[in-house]
Scaffold this active site. Structure first.
Site, mmCIF file in Angstrom:
data_model
loop_
_atom_site.group_PDB
_atom_site.id
_atom_site.type_symbol
_atom_site.label_atom_id
_atom_site.label_comp_id
_atom_site.label_asym_id
_atom_site.label_seq_id
_atom_site.Cartn_x
_atom_site.Cartn_y
_atom_site.Cartn_z
ATOM 1 N N GLY A 43 0.823 -1.201 0.000
ATOM 2 C CA GLY A 43 0.000 0.000 0.000
ATOM 3 C C GLY A 43 0.861 1.256 0.000
ATOM 4 N N CYS A 50 5.221 -6.321 1.652
ATOM 5 C CA CYS A 50 5.596 -4.908 1.608
ATOM 6 C C CYS A 50 4.962 -4.141 2.772
ATOM 7 C CB CYS A 50 5.218 -4.307 0.252
ATOM 8 S SG CYS A 50 6.042 -2.723 -0.080
ATOM 9 N N TYR A 51 3.975 -3.283 2.508
ATOM 10 C CA TYR A 51 3.301 -2.582 3.604
ATOM 11 C C TYR A 51 2.730 -3.592 4.602
ATOM 12 C CZ TYR A 51 0.153 0.650 6.029
ATOM 13 O OH TYR A 51 -0.499 1.392 6.992
ATOM 14 N N HIS A 79 7.720 -7.889 -3.509
ATOM 15 C CA HIS A 79 6.442 -8.276 -4.115
ATOM 16 C C HIS A 79 6.587 -9.592 -4.908
ATOM 17 C CE1 HIS A 79 4.094 -4.587 -3.318
ATOM 18 N NE2 HIS A 79 5.278 -4.000 -3.338
ATOM 19 N N GLU A 104 4.186 -11.233 -6.191
ATOM 20 C CA GLU A 104 3.106 -11.348 -7.177
ATOM 21 C C GLU A 104 3.459 -10.795 -8.549
ATOM 22 O OE1 GLU A 104 2.267 -7.446 -4.934
ATOM 23 O OE2 GLU A 104 3.224 -9.387 -4.586
ATOM 24 N N SER A 127 -18.502 -4.137 -27.993
ATOM 25 C CA SER A 127 -17.421 -3.367 -28.592
ATOM 26 C C SER A 127 -16.661 -4.160 -29.649
ATOM 27 C CB SER A 127 -16.434 -2.931 -27.510
ATOM 28 O OG SER A 127 -15.762 -4.066 -26.981
ATOM 29 N N GLY A 128 -16.881 -5.474 -29.680
ATOM 30 C CA GLY A 128 -16.100 -6.320 -30.565
ATOM 31 C C GLY A 128 -14.920 -6.945 -29.857
ATOM 32 N N GLY A 129 -14.690 -6.553 -28.600
ATOM 33 C CA GLY A 129 -13.580 -7.090 -27.835
ATOM 34 C C GLY A 129 -13.965 -8.295 -27.008
ATOM 35 N N VAL A 130 -12.976 -8.855 -26.317
ATOM 36 C CA VAL A 130 -13.187 -10.065 -25.528
ATOM 37 C C VAL A 130 -14.145 -9.818 -24.371
ATOM 38 C CG1 VAL A 130 -12.052 -11.827 -24.126
ATOM 39 C CG2 VAL A 130 -10.883 -10.895 -26.120
ATOM 40 N N ASP A 131 -13.942 -8.729 -23.644
ATOM 41 C CA ASP A 131 -14.658 -8.508 -22.390
ATOM 42 C C ASP A 131 -16.171 -8.397 -22.601
ATOM 43 O OD1 ASP A 131 -12.051 -8.377 -21.554
ATOM 44 O OD2 ASP A 131 -12.042 -6.196 -21.384
ATOM 45 N N SER A 132 -16.590 -7.494 -23.474
ATOM 46 C CA SER A 132 -18.024 -7.314 -23.678
ATOM 47 C C SER A 132 -18.641 -8.544 -24.340
ATOM 48 C CB SER A 132 -18.308 -6.064 -24.523
ATOM 49 O OG SER A 132 -17.761 -6.180 -25.819
ATOM 50 N N LYS A 180 -7.859 -10.529 -17.445
ATOM 51 C CA LYS A 180 -8.039 -10.761 -18.878
ATOM 52 C C LYS A 180 -7.815 -12.215 -19.272
ATOM 53 C CE LYS A 180 -8.438 -7.973 -21.814
ATOM 54 N NZ LYS A 180 -9.578 -7.416 -22.569
#
Length: 511
Positions: free
Chosen positions: A56, A83-84, A169, A171, A223-228, A367
Site C-alpha cells: 500500500g 511490503c506494507y 512483491h 506477485e 465493442s467487438g472485444g473479448v470482455d463485452s 483478462k
C-alpha cells in the site's frame, strides 16, 4: 462454486492487490479481496485457509495509517504480509518501523534463509521492491528469513504461529521465484487443495445473473472485444433473448472496425442493434484536450445513447458492462487508500445519475481468465485473441484535441502497424500493439519540400495481465518498414518514434 479452500487478500491500497488474488487463482485456490478494515467476524465467516496482507502507499508511522485488527493475529490463521503488509505485521507484533536512509524501488537482490516460504529456491533472488519505510526492530521471537543487499530485513517469520512477512512483491513478474513463494504459502503453510476452476465459476455466475436480473431485460454495449463479448455470451446463457445487444459506432473506432465487428457477431446468436452515434460523440469532444475530461464525456454520452436505444428495443432495466479487475484497480474503486491512476470508461466514466442499473459479471476477473471463459463458451478465436482495446477507443490514443481529420490520420498509421505485426506472425505474441498520435509538430523534408507535421508513436507491449508490462522488442526491419510506410502513405505524419517504457513507470495507454 466450491470455496472450501479460500485465501483472503486484505487490501491496503496497493495497485497489485488484485494481482495477488490472480496469482492465487492461477494455482487453483479460490481468493477473495476484502478491505483492510473489514470486520474480522466477516472474514472468519469465509473460513479462510490463509490471509495475505497487500502492499500500500501509506506509511505505518502515520497516525491514520491503515492497520489491522489484532484479533486476526490471535485467530491461528496463517498470514503472509507483503511490503506494507510486512510493516503492519511488524508494528502490530511489537516491532519498530522507521523511515529508511534510502528507498528501495525496482529490482533488488535478496539473500534467503531456510524457511517453508522459500522451499526449493536458491539462496539468492532478484526481487521487486517498492518501499521507503523499513523494519528497524523485529518483533519478539521473530526470525529474519530474507535480507536485502543493503542489509535491511527483507523478510521475517514466526513459523510456530504461521506468520510470514516479506518486504518485496512476489506477485509481480519481476520477482524471480515469486510464484513459488506464493505456492509455498498456499500449499506448505496453509495446506490448501487446488480445487477451484473457471468452469465452476461459469455455472455459479450464470445462476447469479439469473437471480439478480429476475424477469428484467438487459442491454449490453458490444465493442467487438473479448470482455463485452464474454459478458454478453454469459448473460445470454442466463436470461436468453431478454438480452439486447447494442453496438455503438462512437466515431473513435479503428479503420473498418464497425463492419468487421458486426460480421463477427452474426455467428454468435446474439441480438445486435447498430447505432451510428459518431457525430454525437465527436461534437461532445470538440475542443477537449484533458484526458480525464475526455473519458467522462465519453462515459456520459455512451450511457445516454444506451438509455435511448434501450427504450426503443423494449425498456431494459440493466446495463451490462465488461468491466474487469484492472479497470477497477486503476480507477481506485477497490478500497480505502487506493490511488486513482486514471478513470476507466467502464468504471469511473459513468454518469452519477443513470436510469439503468449496472451489471458487471466479470469485474472480479483478469483478462486471461476472461479469455479462458470465452473459450469455454465457444467465442470465435478472432474475438478471443483480439488485443485489448480501451472503452474510450482512439480518444485516449489521439492526444490533444480530437478532430475527424486527426482520427483519420491515426487510423491510417495504426492499420499499417497492425498489418505488419500480423504479417510477421507476431500478433498473438504481443499483449497489445497500437499507434498514438501526438499533438506535437516537427520539421521534416519530403521530396526536397519542407514539412511540418505531427508525430506517431509505435507502442507494443508484452504482459500476462496488463497490471505490469514490458515493451516488446520488435524486429528492426519491421519497425523500419512501418516507419517508412507511415511517413510515405499517411499525410499529416512526418516522424515516427517508439515507446520503450514499461509499466510501471508508465501505463500501457498514453491517456
Amino acid at each position: 462454486m466450491k470455496k472450501s479452500d479460500t485465501i483472503i487478500v486484505l487490501d491496503y491500497g496497493s495497485q497489485y492487490t488484485q494481482l495477488i488474488a490472480r496469482r492465487v487463482r492461477e494455482m487453483k485456490v479460490y481468493s477473495e479481496i476484502l478491505p483492510w478494515d473489514a470486520d474480522v467476524a466477516t472474514l472468519l465467516a469465509a473460513s479462510p485457509r490463509g490471509v495475505i496482507l497487500s502492499g500500500g502507499p501509506s506509511s505505518v508511522r502515520d497516525e491514520e495509517a491503515p492497520s489491522m485488527d489484532p484479533r486476526l493475529l490471535e485467530s491461528g490463521i496463517p498470514i503472509l504480509g507483503i511490503c506494507y503488509g510486512m510493516q503492519v505485521l511488524a508494528q502490530r507484533l511489537g516491532g519498530r518501523v522507521e523511515k529508511g536512509c534510502r528507498a528501495e524501488y525496482g529490482r533488488t537482490r535478496v539473500s534467503l534463509r531456510k524457511s517453508p516460504l522459500f522451499e526449493g529456491l536458491p539462496g539468492e533472488l532478484t526481487v521487486w521492491m517498492s518501499h521507503w519505510d523499513q523494519v528497524a526492530e523485529l518483533p519478539a521471537d521473530a526470525a529474519i528469513i530474507a535480507q536485502s543487499e543493503s542489509g535491511i530485513p527483507a523478510g521475517f517469520a514466526l513459523p510456530e504461529r504461521g506468520i510470514y512477512a516479506i518486504q518485496f512483491h512476489p506477485e509481480v513478474a519481476h520477482t524471480v521465484g515469486g510464484q513459488e513463494i506464493l505456492s509455498n504459502f498456499l500449499f506448505r503453510v496453509c495446506r490448501c487443495e487446488p480445487t477451484w476452476d473457471l468452469g465452476e465459476w461459469v455455472t455459479s455466475m450464470t445462476e447469479e445473473i439469473r437471480r439478480k436480473v429476475g424477469n428484467g431485460r438487459v442491454v449490453c454495449g458490444l465493442s467487438g472485444g473479448v470482455d463485452s463479448s464474454v459478458a454478453a455470451l454469459l448473460t445470454s446463457r442466463a436470461i436468453g433473448d431478454r438480452l439486447e445487444c447494442i453496438f455503438v459506432d462512437n466515431g473513435l473506432l479503428r479503420r473498418n472496425e464497425a463492419a468487421e465487428v458486426l460480421e463477427a457477431y452474426k455467428t454468435l446468436g446474439l441480438k445486435v442493434h447498430f447505432v451510428d452515434a459518431s457525430a454525437r460523440f465527436l461534437d461532445a469532444l470538440a475542443g477537449v484536450v484533458e484526458p480525464e475530461r475526455k473519458r467522462k464525456i465519453i462515459g456520459e454520452v455512451f450511457v445516454r445513447v444506451f438509455e435511448e436505444k434501450a427504450e426503443d428495443v423494449g425498456g431494459a432495466e440493466w446495463l451490462l458492462q465488461g468491466t474487469l479487475y484492472p479497470d477497477v484497480i486503476e480507477s481506485g474503486h477497490k478500497g480505502k487508500g487506493a490511488a486513482v491512476i486514471k478513470t476507466h470508461h467502464n468504471v469511473g466514466g459513468l454518469p452519477e445519475v443513470m436510469r439503468l442499473a449496472v451489471l458487471e459479471p466479470l469485474r472480479d476477473l483478469f483478462k486471461d481468465e476472461v479469455r479462458k471463459i470465452g473459450a469455454l463458451l465457444g467465442l470465435p478465436e478472432r474475438i478471443l485473441e483480439r488485443h485489448p482495446f480501451p472503452g474510450p477507443g482512439l480518444a485516449v490514443r489521439c492526444l490533444g484535441e480530437i478532430t475527424p481529420e486527426r482520427l483519420d490520420v491515426l487510423r491510417g498509421a495504426d492499420a499499417i502497424f497492425l498489418e505488419a505485426i500480423r504479417n510477421a506472425g507476431l500478433y498473438r505474441k504481443i499483449w497489445q500493439a497500437f499507434c498514438v498520435l501526438l499533438p506535437v509538430r516537427s520539421v521534416g523534408v519530403m521530396g526536397d519540400v519542407r514539412t511540418y507535421a505531427e508525430v506517431a508513436v509505435l507502442r507494443a507491449v508484452e504482459a500476462q495481465d496488463g497490471m505490469t508490462a514490458d515493451w516488446y522488442r520488435l524486429p528492426e526491419d519491421l519497425v523500419d518498414a512501418v516507419s517508412r510506410r507511415i511517413c510515405n502513405e499517411i499525410p499529416g505524419i512526418n516522424r515516427v518514434v517508439m515507446d520503450v517504457t514499461g509499466k510501471p513507470p508508465a501505463t500501457i495507454e498514453w491517456e
